[in-house]
Design a protein around this motif. Structure first.
Motif, short mmCIF file in Angstrom:
data_model
loop_
_atom_site.label_atom_id
_atom_site.label_comp_id
_atom_site.label_asym_id
_atom_site.label_seq_id
_atom_site.Cartn_x
_atom_site.Cartn_y
_atom_site.Cartn_z
N ILE A 188 51.99 56.96 42.82
CA ILE A 188 53.23 57.42 42.18
C ILE A 188 54.08 56.21 41.80
O ILE A 188 54.33 55.33 42.62
CB ILE A 188 54.02 58.34 43.12
CG1 ILE A 188 53.18 59.57 43.48
CG2 ILE A 188 55.34 58.76 42.47
CD1 ILE A 188 53.77 60.43 44.58
N ALA A 242 51.83 60.48 39.03
CA ALA A 242 53.15 61.08 38.85
C ALA A 242 54.17 59.97 38.74
O ALA A 242 53.91 58.83 39.16
CB ALA A 242 53.50 62.01 40.01
N VAL A 266 58.47 59.11 39.19
CA VAL A 266 59.84 59.43 39.56
C VAL A 266 60.75 58.47 38.81
O VAL A 266 60.54 57.25 38.86
CB VAL A 266 60.06 59.29 41.08
CG1 VAL A 266 61.52 59.51 41.44
CG2 VAL A 266 59.17 60.27 41.84
N ALA A 272 57.30 65.06 44.04
CA ALA A 272 56.15 64.59 43.27
C ALA A 272 54.84 64.97 43.96
O ALA A 272 53.88 65.41 43.31
CB ALA A 272 56.23 63.08 43.07
#
Length: 346
Positions: A57, A116, A118, A309
């Protein structure tokens, strides 16, 4: 990095007199709810984290230079460790380095290296273009992004939190002996949605409690202390009689403003209201260099953003808004807050 969940229990009176009852009751209820949520999360963690184990992530913050964002980073890392995922955390060199952050976002969205992302956007409108059409799960952190690709916004309800702080500041100003309660905001970056929400909340809170918010005299200081000094000098020049409340978009700015007015007797009883409630703010409040601060749980925000996430990668449906919580600290509970923050950055 140790895996921790910040569950802050801050009780006690907000201020002497009429503030004590409602403020402490509100904070106590919020703390109890936070403890229950944390307990439930820990109990079910094993059930929901496994699906994303081994995923990668990207976390792109507004900056990594400020204490607030370091707590966010610590929270991100803590949940990543628990869930067995990898997070790569980066941020712009300052909160006005717009192009620098946009380049980071564009690179990570198109790299194929992440499962993913953020994002705590500096310019939400510009970020919409950068993430347009991506199939990656996108979580907005701290500041929302109005785009269909964003599955959830994790952050503080900034308007409501600022209103809570402003109402407390008016009561403090009354207790300090101010008959005419006027407030001026030293704001952050003009046009930033988080800054706008806090300004709106401050105005609502000041006016709801019987004060006057001088909206036309708002000083924009780009969220940095140096510019807040210039803003405070301008305020003192325009108001040699003093102002009851100076509120600011963050604690760094309000502390700089308070230092600037330190030797001006007209501002001796001014209420200095900041936002964030980090370690430096707690220390300043205890030293009498800031009056109060609206706490937003930066650590919890980072923790919940990576959690969201991970849940998205596991196929779970997310709430559109995940509130990380807020409350007000003053001299009565700043030490408790400070104690809770100790060790989070170790």
């Amino acid at each position: 990095m140790k895996t921790k969940v910040l569950a802050v229990v801050l009780t006690g009176a907000m201020l002497a007199g009429c503030m004590a009852g409602c403020a402490s009751s509100t904070n106590e209820k919020a703390s109890e709810a936070s403890e229950s949520a944390v307990a439930a999360e820990v109990e079910t963690a094993g059930e929901k984290d496994g699906a994303a184990s081994g995923k990668k992530i990207s976390v792109i913050l507004k900056t990594t230079a400020a204490e607030y964002w370091q707590y966010v980073q610590a929270g991100c890392e803590a949940y990543a460790e628990k869930a067995g995922v990898t997070v790569e955390i980066k941020g712009a060199s300052s909160e006005t380095a717009y192009d620098e952050q946009l380049n980071m976002i564009e690179t990570d969205v198109n790299s194929g290296a992440y499962d993913a992302i953020v994002i705590a956007p500096l310019q939400s409108d510009q970020v919409i273009t950068q993430i347009n059409g991506t199939k990656l799960p996108i979580i907005a952190l701290d500041t929302d992004i109005d785009a269909p690709e964003v599955l959830s916004f994790v952050g503080t309800g900034n308007e409501a939190a600022a209103q809570l702080g402003a109402e407390a500041a008016v009561e403090a100003a009354k207790a300090a002996g101010w008959d005419e309660i006027k407030a001026i905001d030293i704001a952050g970056v003009q046009g930033d949605s988080t800054n706008t929400a806090r300004m709106t909340g401050y105005q609502k809170g000041i006016e709801a409690a019987g004060g006057e918010f001088l909206a036309d005299e708002t000083q924009y200081a780009d969220a940095v202390a140096d510019k807040a000094v210039n803003s405070m000098e301008a305020i003192m020049q325009n108001h040699p009689e003093g102002i009851a409340i100076i509120c600011a978009n963050n604690d760094d700015m309000v502390m700089a403003a308070a230092r600037t007015a330190k030797d001006n007797p007209a501002y001796e009883n001014t209420i200095w209201l900041g936002f964030n409630g980090d370690r430096a703010a707690c220390e300043a409040i205890l030293a009498g260099e800031e009056t109060m601060s609206v706490v937003q749980d930066a650590y919890g925000m980072g923790y919940k953003a990576v959690e969201a996430a991970v849940q998205a990668l596991g196929g779970q449906k997310l709430d559109e808004f995940i509130d990380s919580g807020s409350w007000v600290i003053d001299k009565s509970n700043a030490q408790e807050r400070l104690d809770d923050l100790k060790g989070l950055l170790d």
